[in-house]
Design a protein around this motif. Structure first.
Motif, short mmCIF file in Angstrom:
data_model
loop_
_atom_site.label_atom_id
_atom_site.label_comp_id
_atom_site.label_asym_id
_atom_site.label_seq_id
_atom_site.Cartn_x
_atom_site.Cartn_y
_atom_site.Cartn_z
N GLU A 261 0.83 -1.20 0.00
CA GLU A 261 0.00 0.00 0.00
C GLU A 261 0.87 1.25 0.00
N GLN A 262 1.96 1.25 0.79
CA GLN A 262 2.82 2.43 0.87
C GLN A 262 3.56 2.70 -0.43
N LEU A 263 3.76 1.66 -1.24
CA LEU A 263 4.40 1.85 -2.54
C LEU A 263 3.36 2.22 -3.61
N GLY B 6 1.46 -12.99 2.13
CA GLY B 6 0.75 -11.72 2.13
C GLY B 6 0.71 -11.08 0.75
N PHE B 7 1.87 -11.02 0.10
CA PHE B 7 1.90 -10.44 -1.25
C PHE B 7 1.04 -11.28 -2.20
N GLY B 8 1.10 -12.59 -2.04
CA GLY B 8 0.32 -13.49 -2.90
C GLY B 8 -1.17 -13.28 -2.72
N GLU B 9 -1.60 -13.09 -1.48
CA GLU B 9 -3.03 -12.89 -1.23
C GLU B 9 -3.50 -11.55 -1.79
N LEU B 10 -2.66 -10.52 -1.69
CA LEU B 10 -3.05 -9.22 -2.26
C LEU B 10 -3.31 -9.36 -3.76
N ALA B 11 -2.45 -10.12 -4.43
CA ALA B 11 -2.64 -10.33 -5.87
C ALA B 11 -3.88 -11.17 -6.13
N GLY C 186 -6.97 -9.16 -6.04
CA GLY C 186 -7.03 -8.07 -7.01
C GLY C 186 -6.56 -6.72 -6.51
N LEU C 187 -5.89 -6.68 -5.36
CA LEU C 187 -5.42 -5.38 -4.84
C LEU C 187 -4.11 -4.95 -5.49
N ILE C 188 -3.31 -5.90 -5.95
CA ILE C 188 -2.07 -5.57 -6.65
C ILE C 188 -1.92 -6.49 -7.85
#
Lengths: 448, 71
Positions: free
Chosen positions: A245-247, A271-276, A279-281
Protein backbone atom coordinates in the motif's frame (compact mmCIF):
# COMPACT_ATOMS: atom_id res chain seq x y z
CA UNK A 1 12.16 -46.57 29.15
CA UNK A 2 9.42 -43.99 29.37
CA UNK A 3 7.84 -42.45 26.31
CA UNK A 4 5.68 -39.36 26.20
CA UNK A 5 3.65 -38.28 23.24
CA UNK A 6 2.62 -34.70 23.69
CA UNK A 7 0.45 -32.41 22.40
CA UNK A 8 -0.79 -34.13 19.27
CA UNK A 9 -4.52 -34.72 19.96
CA UNK A 10 -5.32 -31.05 20.28
CA UNK A 11 -9.03 -31.43 19.68
CA UNK A 12 -9.48 -33.12 23.05
CA UNK A 13 -8.00 -30.34 25.13
CA UNK A 14 -9.73 -27.48 26.86
CA UNK A 15 -8.61 -25.33 23.96
CA UNK A 16 -10.30 -27.68 21.55
CA UNK A 17 -13.59 -27.44 23.41
CA UNK A 18 -13.35 -23.65 23.36
CA UNK A 19 -12.63 -23.76 19.64
CA UNK A 20 -15.75 -25.72 18.88
CA UNK A 21 -17.81 -23.00 20.51
CA UNK A 22 -16.24 -20.26 18.38
CA UNK A 23 -18.16 -19.06 15.36
CA UNK A 24 -16.05 -19.12 12.18
CA UNK A 25 -15.89 -16.17 9.84
CA UNK A 26 -17.31 -16.84 6.37
CA UNK A 27 -14.07 -15.65 4.74
CA UNK A 28 -11.80 -17.65 7.05
CA UNK A 29 -12.68 -21.15 6.00
CA UNK A 30 -10.55 -23.40 8.18
CA UNK A 31 -7.04 -24.33 9.09
CA UNK A 32 -5.18 -26.48 6.58
CA UNK A 33 -2.01 -28.53 6.75
CA UNK A 34 0.90 -26.96 4.88
CA UNK A 35 2.31 -30.42 4.23
CA UNK A 36 -0.61 -32.62 3.16
CA UNK A 37 -3.37 -30.02 2.69
CA UNK A 38 -5.76 -31.74 5.08
CA UNK A 39 -8.27 -29.25 6.52
CA UNK A 40 -8.71 -28.88 10.28
CA UNK A 41 -11.55 -27.08 12.03
CA UNK A 42 -10.79 -23.50 13.00
CA UNK A 43 -9.41 -23.62 16.54
CA UNK A 44 -6.30 -23.38 18.66
CA UNK A 45 -4.66 -26.27 16.84
CA UNK A 46 -1.24 -26.05 15.26
CA UNK A 47 -0.30 -29.48 13.91
CA UNK A 48 -2.07 -31.70 11.44
CA UNK A 49 -3.73 -34.67 13.11
CA UNK A 50 -2.77 -36.86 10.16
CA UNK A 51 0.89 -36.04 9.46
CA UNK A 52 1.89 -33.58 12.23
CA UNK A 53 2.67 -30.96 9.58
CA UNK A 54 2.16 -27.29 10.52
CA UNK A 55 -1.29 -25.77 10.11
CA UNK A 56 -2.03 -22.43 8.49
CA UNK A 57 -5.17 -20.37 7.99
CA UNK A 58 -7.11 -20.96 4.78
CA UNK A 59 -9.28 -18.17 3.37
CA UNK A 60 -11.99 -18.05 0.78
CA UNK A 61 -10.07 -15.52 -1.33
CA UNK A 62 -12.87 -15.26 -3.87
CA UNK A 63 -15.19 -14.15 -1.05
CA UNK A 64 -12.57 -11.62 0.06
CA UNK A 65 -12.20 -10.37 -3.51
CA UNK A 66 -15.93 -9.63 -3.57
CA UNK A 67 -15.86 -7.41 -0.48
CA UNK A 68 -12.48 -5.68 -0.43
CA UNK A 69 -10.97 -2.98 -2.59
CA UNK A 70 -8.45 -0.16 -2.23
CA UNK A 71 -11.10 2.42 -1.36
CA UNK A 72 -12.46 0.33 1.49
CA UNK A 73 -8.99 -0.02 2.96
CA UNK A 74 -8.21 3.68 2.45
CA UNK A 75 -11.38 4.61 4.34
CA UNK A 76 -10.16 2.91 7.52
CA UNK A 77 -7.84 4.17 10.26
CA UNK A 78 -4.11 3.40 9.99
CA UNK A 79 -2.95 0.14 11.54
CA UNK A 80 -3.08 -3.55 10.87
CA UNK A 81 -6.84 -3.92 11.30
CA UNK A 82 -7.43 -1.99 8.07
CA UNK A 83 -6.64 -5.28 6.29
CA UNK A 84 -9.28 -7.15 8.30
CA UNK A 85 -10.61 -9.22 5.39
CA UNK A 86 -7.22 -10.94 5.01
CA UNK A 87 -6.79 -11.60 8.72
CA UNK A 88 -8.23 -14.52 10.72
CA UNK A 89 -10.28 -12.31 13.02
CA UNK A 90 -13.99 -11.52 12.69
CA UNK A 91 -13.74 -7.92 13.90
CA UNK A 92 -11.05 -5.67 15.38
CA UNK A 93 -10.89 -6.12 19.16
CA UNK A 94 -12.52 -3.38 21.23
CA UNK A 95 -9.31 -2.96 23.21
CA UNK A 96 -5.70 -3.49 22.31
CA UNK A 97 -2.51 -1.76 21.26
CA UNK A 98 -2.18 0.49 18.21
CA UNK A 99 -0.11 -1.81 16.03
CA UNK A 100 1.29 -1.32 12.54
CA UNK A 101 1.18 1.67 10.18
CA UNK A 102 4.93 1.93 10.50
CA UNK A 103 6.77 4.11 7.99
CA UNK A 104 8.37 3.01 4.75
CA UNK A 105 11.36 5.34 4.57
CA UNK A 106 13.50 6.11 1.52
CA UNK A 107 17.08 5.29 2.52
CA UNK A 108 19.17 6.98 -0.15
CA UNK A 109 22.29 7.48 1.94
CA UNK A 110 22.40 3.90 3.17
CA UNK A 111 21.57 2.74 -0.35
CA UNK A 112 24.53 4.65 -1.76
CA UNK A 113 26.81 3.13 0.87
CA UNK A 114 25.84 -0.46 0.04
CA UNK A 115 25.37 -0.03 -3.70
CA UNK A 116 21.58 -0.21 -3.92
CA UNK A 117 19.99 2.51 -6.06
CA UNK A 118 16.45 2.38 -4.78
CA UNK A 119 16.43 1.36 -1.14
CA UNK A 120 13.55 1.57 1.31
CA UNK A 121 13.54 0.79 5.01
CA UNK A 122 10.38 -0.64 6.51
CA UNK A 123 10.84 0.84 9.97
CA UNK A 124 9.02 -1.63 12.15
CA UNK A 125 11.02 -0.55 15.18
CA UNK A 126 8.11 1.84 15.75
CA UNK A 127 5.49 -0.55 17.01
CA UNK A 128 4.06 -0.26 20.55
CA UNK A 129 6.70 -2.54 22.08
CA UNK A 130 9.34 -1.56 19.53
CA UNK A 131 9.29 -4.67 17.35
CA UNK A 132 7.26 -6.38 14.63
CA UNK A 133 6.13 -8.99 17.15
CA UNK A 134 3.24 -6.70 18.09
CA UNK A 135 1.68 -7.60 14.73
CA UNK A 136 1.74 -11.33 15.36
CA UNK A 137 0.61 -11.01 18.96
CA UNK A 138 -2.29 -8.71 18.06
CA UNK A 139 -3.79 -11.41 15.84
CA UNK A 140 -3.06 -14.26 18.25
CA UNK A 141 -4.45 -12.36 21.24
CA UNK A 142 -7.64 -11.37 19.42
CA UNK A 143 -8.14 -14.96 18.37
CA UNK A 144 -7.39 -16.21 21.89
CA UNK A 145 -10.19 -14.05 23.20
CA UNK A 146 -12.56 -15.40 20.55
CA UNK A 147 -11.65 -18.92 21.66
CA UNK A 148 -12.35 -18.06 25.30
CA UNK A 149 -8.72 -18.49 26.38
CA UNK A 150 -8.05 -16.59 29.60
CA UNK A 151 -4.23 -16.60 29.83
CA UNK A 152 -1.69 -15.52 27.24
CA UNK A 153 1.82 -16.97 27.09
CA UNK A 154 4.84 -17.29 24.82
CA UNK A 155 8.26 -18.84 24.35
CA UNK A 156 10.43 -15.88 23.47
CA UNK A 157 13.84 -15.05 22.08
CA UNK A 158 13.23 -11.56 23.44
CA UNK A 159 11.03 -9.30 21.37
CA UNK A 160 8.01 -11.54 21.77
CA UNK A 161 8.30 -11.28 25.55
CA UNK A 162 7.47 -7.59 25.64
CA UNK A 163 4.89 -7.86 22.87
CA UNK A 164 2.98 -10.66 24.59
CA UNK A 165 3.16 -8.98 27.99
CA UNK A 166 1.89 -5.66 26.68
CA UNK A 167 -0.89 -7.16 24.57
CA UNK A 168 -2.10 -9.25 27.50
CA UNK A 169 -2.18 -6.20 29.75
CA UNK A 170 -4.07 -4.18 27.14
CA UNK A 171 -6.68 -6.93 26.94
CA UNK A 172 -6.82 -7.50 30.70
CA UNK A 173 -5.31 -10.98 30.58
CA UNK A 174 -2.49 -12.46 32.68
CA UNK A 175 0.69 -13.34 30.77
CA UNK A 176 3.39 -15.96 31.27
CA UNK A 177 6.59 -15.33 29.36
CA UNK A 178 9.22 -18.07 29.04
CA UNK A 179 12.70 -16.95 28.01
CA UNK A 180 16.26 -18.30 28.01
CA UNK A 181 17.69 -17.31 31.40
CA UNK A 182 20.66 -15.53 29.81
CA UNK A 183 18.54 -13.26 27.59
CA UNK A 184 19.45 -9.58 27.29
CA UNK A 185 18.30 -7.86 30.54
CA UNK A 186 16.54 -5.07 28.65
CA UNK A 187 14.18 -7.56 27.03
CA UNK A 188 13.37 -9.32 30.31
CA UNK A 189 12.77 -5.99 32.02
CA UNK A 190 10.52 -4.92 29.18
CA UNK A 191 8.17 -7.83 29.82
CA UNK A 192 8.30 -7.29 33.59
CA UNK A 193 7.30 -3.67 33.14
CA UNK A 194 3.95 -4.72 31.69
CA UNK A 195 3.25 -6.98 34.65
CA UNK A 196 3.95 -10.34 33.06
CA UNK A 197 5.19 -13.35 34.98
CA UNK A 198 8.58 -14.04 33.40
CA UNK A 199 9.92 -17.57 33.72
CA UNK A 200 13.64 -17.84 32.87
CA UNK A 201 14.64 -21.30 31.63
CA UNK A 202 18.17 -22.55 32.02
CA UNK A 203 18.79 -23.51 28.42
CA UNK A 204 18.70 -22.36 24.81
CA UNK A 205 15.65 -20.95 23.08
CA UNK A 206 15.02 -24.40 21.62
CA UNK A 207 14.95 -25.82 25.14
CA UNK A 208 12.44 -23.12 26.11
CA UNK A 209 10.30 -23.93 23.11
CA UNK A 210 10.34 -27.68 23.81
CA UNK A 211 9.24 -27.11 27.38
CA UNK A 212 6.49 -24.73 26.30
CA UNK A 213 5.02 -27.30 23.91
CA UNK A 214 4.41 -29.46 26.96
CA UNK A 215 3.21 -26.56 29.12
CA UNK A 216 0.76 -25.44 26.42
CA UNK A 217 -0.75 -28.88 26.24
CA UNK A 218 -1.06 -29.32 29.98
CA UNK A 219 -2.29 -25.85 30.97
CA UNK A 220 -4.49 -24.79 28.08
CA UNK A 221 -2.85 -21.37 28.12
CA UNK A 222 -2.79 -19.57 24.82
CA UNK A 223 0.83 -19.66 23.74
CA UNK A 224 0.84 -17.13 20.94
CA UNK A 225 3.63 -18.85 19.01
CA UNK A 226 2.65 -22.46 19.75
CA UNK A 227 -1.02 -23.39 19.98
CA UNK A 228 -2.08 -20.04 18.47
CA UNK A 229 0.73 -20.14 15.92
CA UNK A 230 -1.41 -20.37 12.74
CA UNK A 231 -3.05 -17.05 13.72
CA UNK A 232 0.09 -15.47 15.16
CA UNK A 233 1.99 -16.13 11.93
CA UNK A 234 -0.68 -14.31 9.94
CA UNK A 235 0.31 -11.07 11.67
CA UNK A 236 3.51 -10.89 9.66
CA UNK A 237 1.47 -10.67 6.46
CA UNK A 238 0.50 -7.14 7.44
CA UNK A 239 4.09 -6.09 6.72
CA UNK A 240 3.52 -7.12 3.11
CA UNK A 241 0.14 -5.36 3.05
CA UNK A 242 1.63 -2.11 4.33
CA UNK A 243 4.65 -2.22 2.03
CA UNK A 244 2.43 -2.75 -1.01
CA UNK A 245 0.00 0.00 0.00
CA UNK A 246 2.82 2.43 0.87
CA UNK A 247 4.40 1.85 -2.54
CA UNK A 248 1.07 2.76 -4.17
CA UNK A 249 -0.34 -0.77 -4.35
CA UNK A 250 2.60 -2.45 -6.00
CA UNK A 251 5.47 -4.66 -4.92
CA UNK A 252 9.23 -4.06 -4.80
CA UNK A 253 11.75 -6.16 -6.73
CA UNK A 254 13.39 -7.46 -3.57
CA UNK A 255 12.57 -7.77 0.12
CA UNK A 256 15.24 -8.45 2.75
CA UNK A 257 13.97 -10.13 5.88
CA UNK A 258 15.52 -11.55 9.07
CA UNK A 259 15.06 -15.30 9.54
CA UNK A 260 14.66 -16.89 12.96
CA UNK A 261 11.87 -19.47 12.65
CA UNK A 262 11.29 -18.37 9.05
CA UNK A 263 7.65 -17.52 9.77
CA UNK A 264 7.91 -13.85 8.83
CA UNK A 265 9.87 -14.67 5.68
CA UNK A 266 7.27 -17.09 4.39
CA UNK A 267 4.25 -15.11 5.56
CA UNK A 268 5.45 -12.02 3.70
CA UNK A 269 5.26 -14.10 0.54
CA UNK A 270 1.81 -15.32 1.52
CA UNK A 271 0.75 -11.72 2.13
CA UNK A 272 1.90 -10.44 -1.25
CA UNK A 273 0.32 -13.49 -2.90
CA UNK A 274 -3.03 -12.89 -1.23
CA UNK A 275 -3.05 -9.22 -2.26
CA UNK A 276 -2.64 -10.33 -5.87
CA UNK A 277 -5.23 -13.08 -5.51
CA UNK A 278 -7.89 -10.64 -4.33
CA UNK A 279 -7.03 -8.07 -7.01
CA UNK A 280 -5.42 -5.38 -4.84
CA UNK A 281 -2.07 -5.57 -6.65
CA UNK A 282 -0.66 -6.95 -9.87
CA UNK A 283 1.30 -10.17 -9.41
CA UNK A 284 4.98 -9.44 -10.08
CA UNK A 285 8.07 -11.47 -9.20
CA UNK A 286 9.71 -10.61 -5.90
CA UNK A 287 13.09 -11.98 -4.83
CA UNK A 288 13.13 -12.98 -1.17
CA UNK A 289 16.43 -12.51 0.64
CA UNK A 290 16.82 -13.76 4.19
CA UNK A 291 19.43 -12.89 6.79
CA UNK A 292 20.71 -15.03 9.64
CA UNK A 293 23.52 -14.68 12.14
CA UNK A 294 26.43 -16.91 11.16
CA UNK A 295 26.59 -18.17 14.75
CA UNK A 296 23.13 -19.68 14.30
CA UNK A 297 22.45 -20.09 10.60
CA UNK A 298 20.76 -23.42 9.96
CA UNK A 299 18.62 -21.98 7.17
CA UNK A 300 21.44 -20.08 5.47
CA UNK A 301 23.60 -23.20 5.64
CA UNK A 302 20.88 -25.33 4.07
CA UNK A 303 20.45 -22.76 1.30
CA UNK A 304 24.20 -22.48 0.67
CA UNK A 305 24.69 -26.24 0.48
CA UNK A 306 21.61 -26.96 -1.60
CA UNK A 307 20.07 -29.09 1.13
CA UNK A 308 16.31 -29.61 1.19
CA UNK A 309 16.20 -30.27 4.92
CA UNK A 310 17.49 -27.92 7.61
CA UNK A 311 20.05 -29.41 9.99
CA UNK A 312 19.43 -27.92 13.44
CA UNK A 313 22.09 -26.00 15.34
CA UNK A 314 22.46 -27.32 18.86
CA UNK A 315 24.21 -24.42 20.55
CA UNK A 316 23.71 -21.00 18.95
CA UNK A 317 26.71 -18.71 19.35
CA UNK A 318 25.75 -15.17 18.39
CA UNK A 319 24.78 -11.90 20.01
CA UNK A 320 21.78 -11.76 17.68
CA UNK A 321 19.57 -13.40 20.26
CA UNK A 322 16.35 -12.61 18.39
CA UNK A 323 17.46 -14.94 15.60
CA UNK A 324 19.03 -17.63 17.78
CA UNK A 325 16.64 -20.45 16.92
CA UNK A 326 18.64 -23.58 16.22
CA UNK A 327 15.68 -25.63 15.04
CA UNK A 328 13.50 -23.30 12.95
CA UNK A 329 9.95 -24.44 12.25
CA UNK A 330 9.73 -22.79 8.83
CA UNK A 331 13.35 -23.35 7.83
CA UNK A 332 12.63 -25.70 4.97
CA UNK A 333 9.89 -23.46 3.61
CA UNK A 334 12.27 -20.51 3.79
CA UNK A 335 14.90 -22.31 1.70
CA UNK A 336 12.23 -23.23 -0.83
CA UNK A 337 11.02 -19.62 -1.02
CA UNK A 338 14.50 -18.18 -1.55
CA UNK A 339 15.19 -20.75 -4.27
CA UNK A 340 11.82 -20.36 -5.98
CA UNK A 341 12.12 -16.58 -6.22
CA UNK A 342 15.80 -16.28 -7.18
CA UNK A 343 16.71 -14.90 -3.76
CA UNK A 344 19.32 -15.93 -1.24
CA UNK A 345 19.84 -16.48 2.47
CA UNK A 346 22.88 -14.72 3.82
CA UNK A 347 24.82 -15.55 6.99
CA UNK A 348 26.26 -12.47 8.72
CA UNK A 349 28.94 -12.54 11.42
CA UNK A 350 28.42 -10.49 14.57
CA UNK A 351 31.05 -7.77 13.94
CA UNK A 352 29.53 -7.15 10.50
CA UNK A 353 26.08 -6.93 12.09
CA UNK A 354 27.34 -4.40 14.65
CA UNK A 355 28.93 -2.32 11.90
CA UNK A 356 25.66 -2.37 9.97
CA UNK A 357 23.73 -1.18 13.04
CA UNK A 358 26.09 1.79 13.29
CA UNK A 359 25.83 2.40 9.56
CA UNK A 360 22.04 2.57 9.37
CA UNK A 361 21.80 4.58 12.58
CA UNK A 362 24.31 7.18 11.43
CA UNK A 363 23.18 7.38 7.81
CA UNK A 364 19.40 7.19 8.21
CA UNK A 365 18.62 8.11 11.81
CA UNK A 366 17.03 4.74 12.53
CA UNK A 367 18.53 2.65 15.31
CA UNK A 368 17.77 -1.05 14.90
CA UNK A 369 18.49 -3.93 17.20
CA UNK A 370 20.77 -6.74 16.08
CA UNK A 371 18.30 -8.21 13.59
CA UNK A 372 18.27 -4.92 11.71
CA UNK A 373 22.03 -5.06 11.45
CA UNK A 374 21.66 -8.54 9.98
CA UNK A 375 19.17 -7.45 7.31
CA UNK A 376 21.18 -4.38 6.27
CA UNK A 377 24.32 -6.53 6.03
CA UNK A 378 22.36 -9.24 4.19
CA UNK A 379 21.20 -6.67 1.62
CA UNK A 380 24.81 -5.59 1.11
CA UNK A 381 25.94 -9.22 0.79
CA UNK A 382 23.18 -10.03 -1.70
CA UNK A 383 24.18 -6.98 -3.74
CA UNK A 384 27.79 -8.19 -3.83
CA UNK A 385 26.57 -11.68 -4.77
CA UNK A 386 24.53 -10.22 -7.63
CA UNK A 387 21.17 -11.41 -6.30
CA UNK A 388 20.29 -7.73 -5.99
CA UNK A 389 20.94 -6.10 -9.35
CA UNK A 390 21.55 -2.53 -10.42
CA UNK A 391 18.30 -0.57 -10.51
CA UNK A 392 16.38 -2.94 -8.25
CA UNK A 393 13.89 -1.48 -5.83
CA UNK A 394 14.69 -3.07 -2.47
CA UNK A 395 12.83 -3.02 0.85
CA UNK A 396 14.88 -3.91 3.93
CA UNK A 397 12.97 -4.75 7.10
CA UNK A 398 14.16 -3.34 10.41
CA UNK A 399 12.04 -5.28 12.87
CA UNK A 400 13.26 -4.25 16.32
CA UNK A 401 14.55 -1.16 18.11
CA UNK A 402 18.21 -0.75 19.04
CA UNK A 403 17.38 0.25 22.61
CA UNK A 404 16.60 -3.43 23.21
CA UNK A 405 20.20 -4.45 22.51
CA UNK A 406 22.13 -1.41 23.73
CA UNK A 407 25.59 -3.01 23.80
CA UNK A 408 25.39 -4.54 20.35
CA UNK A 409 26.44 -1.54 18.30
CA UNK A 410 29.72 -1.34 20.20
CA UNK A 411 31.01 -4.75 19.09
CA UNK A 412 34.21 -4.42 17.09
CA UNK A 413 34.36 -0.68 17.53
CA UNK A 414 37.89 0.68 17.66
CA UNK A 415 38.94 2.16 20.99
CA UNK A 416 39.39 5.58 19.44
CA UNK A 417 35.76 5.74 18.27
CA UNK A 418 32.90 6.48 20.62
CA UNK A 419 35.48 6.79 23.39
CA UNK A 420 34.68 8.93 26.45
CA UNK A 421 36.82 11.74 25.09
CA UNK A 422 35.28 12.65 21.77
CA UNK A 423 36.57 15.81 20.17
CA UNK A 424 34.48 18.39 18.30
CA UNK A 425 33.28 16.97 15.02
CA UNK A 426 33.83 13.38 16.11
CA UNK A 427 31.02 10.97 16.93
CA UNK A 428 31.14 9.91 20.54
CA UNK A 429 30.91 11.08 24.09
CA UNK A 430 32.74 14.26 25.02
CA UNK A 431 34.32 14.58 28.46
CA UNK A 432 32.22 16.38 31.11
CA UNK A 433 32.89 20.11 31.15
CA UNK A 434 31.90 22.89 33.58
CA UNK A 435 28.67 24.77 32.74
CA UNK A 436 30.40 27.84 31.33
CA UNK A 437 30.80 29.04 27.78
CA UNK A 438 34.53 29.46 28.28
CA UNK A 439 34.82 25.78 29.21
CA UNK A 440 32.88 24.90 26.07
CA UNK A 441 35.20 27.02 23.99
CA UNK A 442 38.24 25.38 25.57
CA UNK A 443 36.87 21.96 24.68
CA UNK A 444 35.86 23.10 21.20
CA UNK A 445 39.33 24.50 20.70
CA UNK A 446 40.79 21.11 21.40
CA UNK A 447 42.11 21.78 24.87
CA UNK A 448 40.06 19.08 26.59
CA UNK B 1 4.04 -45.18 28.99
CA UNK B 2 6.81 -47.76 29.15
CA UNK B 3 8.17 -49.23 25.93
CA UNK B 4 11.17 -51.53 25.62
CA UNK B 5 14.00 -51.25 23.12
CA UNK B 6 17.76 -50.79 22.98
CA UNK B 7 17.69 -47.85 20.56
CA UNK B 8 15.38 -44.95 19.79
CA UNK B 9 14.35 -46.72 16.59
CA UNK B 10 13.46 -49.90 18.46
CA UNK B 11 11.40 -47.99 21.00
CA UNK B 12 9.47 -46.19 18.28
CA UNK B 13 8.93 -49.47 16.45
CA UNK B 14 7.53 -50.92 19.67
CA UNK B 15 5.31 -47.91 20.14
CA UNK B 16 3.93 -48.19 16.60
CA UNK B 17 3.37 -51.93 17.07
CA UNK B 18 1.29 -51.20 20.16
CA UNK B 19 -0.55 -48.24 18.59
CA UNK B 20 -0.65 -48.78 14.81
CA UNK B 21 -2.46 -45.47 14.22
CA UNK B 22 0.71 -43.67 15.25
CA UNK B 23 2.57 -45.09 12.26
CA UNK B 24 1.23 -42.51 9.82
CA UNK B 25 2.11 -39.69 12.22
CA UNK B 26 5.58 -40.82 13.23
CA UNK B 27 7.01 -42.57 10.19
CA UNK B 28 7.17 -41.86 6.46
CA UNK B 29 6.60 -44.37 3.65
CA UNK B 30 10.19 -45.63 3.93
CA UNK B 31 9.93 -46.16 7.67
CA UNK B 32 12.11 -43.18 8.50
CA UNK B 33 11.09 -40.63 11.10
CA UNK B 34 8.53 -38.13 9.82
CA UNK B 35 10.29 -34.78 9.43
CA UNK B 36 7.55 -33.05 11.42
CA UNK B 37 8.37 -35.05 14.54
CA UNK B 38 11.18 -34.19 16.89
CA UNK B 39 12.42 -36.92 19.20
CA UNK B 40 14.26 -36.12 22.41
CA UNK B 41 16.17 -38.52 24.67
CA UNK B 42 16.35 -37.01 28.13
CA UNK B 43 15.67 -33.59 26.58
CA UNK B 44 18.34 -33.85 23.86
CA UNK B 45 17.21 -33.87 20.22
CA UNK B 46 18.24 -37.21 18.68
CA UNK B 47 19.52 -35.33 15.64
CA UNK B 48 22.27 -34.10 17.94
CA UNK B 49 22.91 -37.73 18.97
CA UNK B 50 22.81 -40.76 16.66
CA UNK B 51 19.26 -40.36 15.38
CA UNK B 52 17.20 -43.53 15.47
CA UNK B 53 20.36 -45.51 16.30
CA UNK B 54 20.80 -43.61 19.56
CA UNK B 55 21.11 -46.19 22.33
CA UNK B 56 18.68 -45.95 25.24
CA UNK B 57 18.63 -47.54 28.67
CA UNK B 58 15.94 -48.57 31.09
CA UNK B 59 15.75 -45.22 32.86
CA UNK B 60 15.94 -42.99 29.76
CA UNK B 61 12.96 -40.87 28.82
CA UNK B 62 11.90 -40.43 25.20
CA UNK B 63 9.80 -37.40 24.28
CA UNK B 64 8.00 -37.05 20.96
CA UNK B 65 6.94 -33.54 19.98
CA UNK B 66 5.71 -31.86 16.82
CA UNK B 67 8.48 -29.94 15.05
CA UNK B 68 7.28 -26.52 16.08
CA UNK B 69 10.07 -24.19 17.09
CA UNK B 70 9.56 -20.57 16.39
CA UNK B 71 10.02 -17.18 17.97
Amino acid sequence: MTTETAPVPVTDTALGRAARQAKPSPRVVSLACRNCGRPEPLGPAYVCAACLGPLQVAYDLEAVRQIVDRNLIASRPPGLWRYLELLPVDAPPRRGLAVGATPLVPADRLGMAIGIDRLWIKDDTRNPTLSFKDRAVAIAAARAQAFGIDTLACASTGNLAGATAAAATALGMPAYVFVPADLEPAKIDHALAYGATVVPIEGTYDDVNRLCLEVADETGWGFVNINLRPFYAEGSKTLAFEIAEQLGWRTPDVVVVPIASGAMFTKLAKGFGELAAVGLIEQRPIRFIGGQASGCSPVATAWATGATEVDPVRTPDTFVRSLAIGNPADGRYSVELANATGGSIEAIDDPTTAAAIRQVARLEGIYPETTGGVTVAAAAAARRRGVIEEGDEVVVLLTGNGLKTPEARLLGLRDDCDSPAARPGEPGLAPPIPPSFSAFERWRGGAA
Amino acid sequence: MNVSGATVGEVIAGLVAAYPDLSAQLLDAEGALNRFVNVFVNETDVRHLDGLATPVGEMDQLLLLPAMAGG
